[in-house]
Scaffold this motif. Structure first.
Motif: not given
Length: 480
Positions: A235-246
């Motif tokens: 969840f932590n990494t997805a949260g930090s890596q989610l912005p460039p993907i989105l």
């Protein structure tokens, strides 16, 4: 002679010395990366950086579950024998995960790239399983090095990783985005061999005695890590890596590249000392808890981090767009606008994230997982809402503001769970804010005033940077 001089220059406190060693290696590595960024932004387009952003995000998310977080348990056992079994368990899981990723890439490379609105990425996804394998092995050996307090070898790998990554990205730029991706994989893998040799060579007798029965016992003993910490870390990494993907999916790959540069400039320097403190804190917190010294340790670290992080955060809020346009070129001014909104969030991450290993020390992995889940939903919701309304800056503002509120709540939990009073939370924050406001006073005079990077603005930024350097010099002397 030089080694003796450097040894005398290090602080006498074991904790401060360990932080200094790790921070020194990381600082050199981060400095190389940051100094190379103005060159890279002129060699590669925002679209190229967008491919890198999506690839790095995928590798980062998968890297969290590469060993199902068993590597976090390596520093915890009292005996090296038990810790060695956890090491082998982690390596086995890393190999299995990499094999699974290889199968997925072979059969679904193009659909995966299309999902992320980056069809050109399909040609490069073969690097993903390789990067996962190498970075996963490095993580396992890194935590053994943390266990034995081998901070100098860790620091050395941080430097060599940065040099290797930048060398590949600059030297192979004619390959286009492939060079960026190769540099990303290389940068995460360098140092694996040296840390692995350190692990095996110094404890060869222990690793020779590895038994499958004890590996299974270690898997059961630390099963909380895959059950809770894996999801929390994901969840932590997805949260930090989610912005460039989105950003790539909802806007464009170029928007993902702009965000990546903004986040890199903010996160790299701000995490410089933070990551070093996190590793050293993790190796000391368990002992501090047993001795009843956890509360003062947490309070002291929080106060130091607040004073370190406040001046850069205020500088970015006041002059982010101008600084980015000057350093990276006019095409990257929007990255500075992103940075203005992101600065408060990055400040809170910097002062809180190093203490997040408290979840593992207190064996509160369920609470950690809950926090990371809330953070992930908040971040994703902000970006999706901003995209629905068709405003990229609103998306950044909602993402950064929601993230800041979540990390503030997490900081409150840490202060209370460690046994501290409310004073340990608000007093260092207001002290740092007051001193930080004085430091940025020259720059604040130009806030909101059209100046087009005039001589007065340059004088103001130089004066502010000088005051910041003097402040850091004072903090450094106190650490000694």
């Amino acid at each position: 002679m030089i080694k003796d001089t450097l040894r005398r220059a290090l602080p006498k406190s074991r904790f401060a010395r360990s932080v200094s060693i790790l921070a020194g290696g990381t600082a050199a590595g981060q400095a190389i990366t940051i100094l190379a960024s103005p060159l890279l932004t002129r060699l590669y387009s925002p679209e190229d950086f967008g491919l890198l952003a999506v690839f790095a995000a995928l590798l980062g998310i998968l890297g969290v579950i590469a060993s199902l977080r068993y590597q976090l348990a390596i520093p915890l056992p009292e005996s090296d024998e038990e810790a060695a079994h956890v090491v082998v368990l982690g390596l086995i899981i890393v190999a299995a995960m990499s094999l699974l990723a290889t199968v997925l890439v072979i059969f679904f490379a193009q659909p995966i790239a299309d999902v992320f609105n980056t069809p050109a990425l399909a040609n490069y996804l073969w690097l993903l399983p390789l990067g996962l394998l190498l970075s996963g092995i490095y993580q396992v050996f890194n935590y053994w090095a943390i266990r034995v307090k081998a901070f100098t070898p860790i620091a050395r790998t941080k430097l060599t990783q940065a040099i290797a990554a930048v060398t590949v990205k600059l030297g192979a730029y004619t390959l286009g985005p492939l060079a960026l991706l190769l540099g990303q994989v290389t940068g995460q893998a360098v140092g694996t061999t040296s840390l692995g040799a350190l692990t095996i060579r110094n404890r060869w007798a222990v690793f020779k005695a590895i038994r499958w029965r004890d590996i299974r016992a270690a898997a059961r003993r630390y099963v909380r890590f895959p059950i809770y910490s894996t999801w929390g870390g994901l969840f932590n990494t997805a949260g930090s890596q989610l912005p460039p993907i989105l950003f790539a999916i909802l806007f464009s790959p170029a928007a993902a590249g702009i965000y990546m540069i903004a986040h890199r400039v903010l996160a790299m320097p701000m995490s410089l000392i933070g990551k070093a403190i996190a590793d050293v804190f993790f190796s000391s917190a368990a002992e501090a808890r047993r001795n009843g010294n956890l509360a003062p340790l947490v309070a002291d670290i929080h106060a130091k981090l607040a004073h370190i992080a406040m001046p850069p955060a205020l500088i970015l809020i006041l002059a982010g767009p101008d600084l980015f346009a000057f350093v990276f070129g006019a095409d990257w001014r929007q990255a500075g606008e992103f940075a203005q909104w992101m600065a408060p969030w990055v400040y809170l991450v910097f002062i809180t994230s190093p203490l997040s290993t408290l979840f593992s020390v207190l064996e509160k992995q369920a609470q950690g997982m809950l926090f990371q889940g809330i953070l992930l939903v908040t971040r994703g919701g902000g970006l999706i809402l901003g995209a629905y309304l068709g405003d990229i800056m609103l998306a950044v503002a909602l993402f950064a503001g929601g993230s800041a509120l979540c990390w503030l709540g997490f900081l409150v939990w840490i202060i209370r769970a460690s046994g501290n009073t409310w004073k340990a939370l608000w007093l260092p924050t207001f002290q740092a804010l007051g001193l930080g406001a004085l430091i940025v006073t020259p720059l604040a005079m130009f806030y909101g005033v059209p100046h087009d990077l005039a001589a007065g603005w340059f004088a103001a930024i130089l004066a502010t940077l000088l005051f910041t350097a003097l402040r850091y010099s004072f903090l450094l002397k106190r650490a000694w």
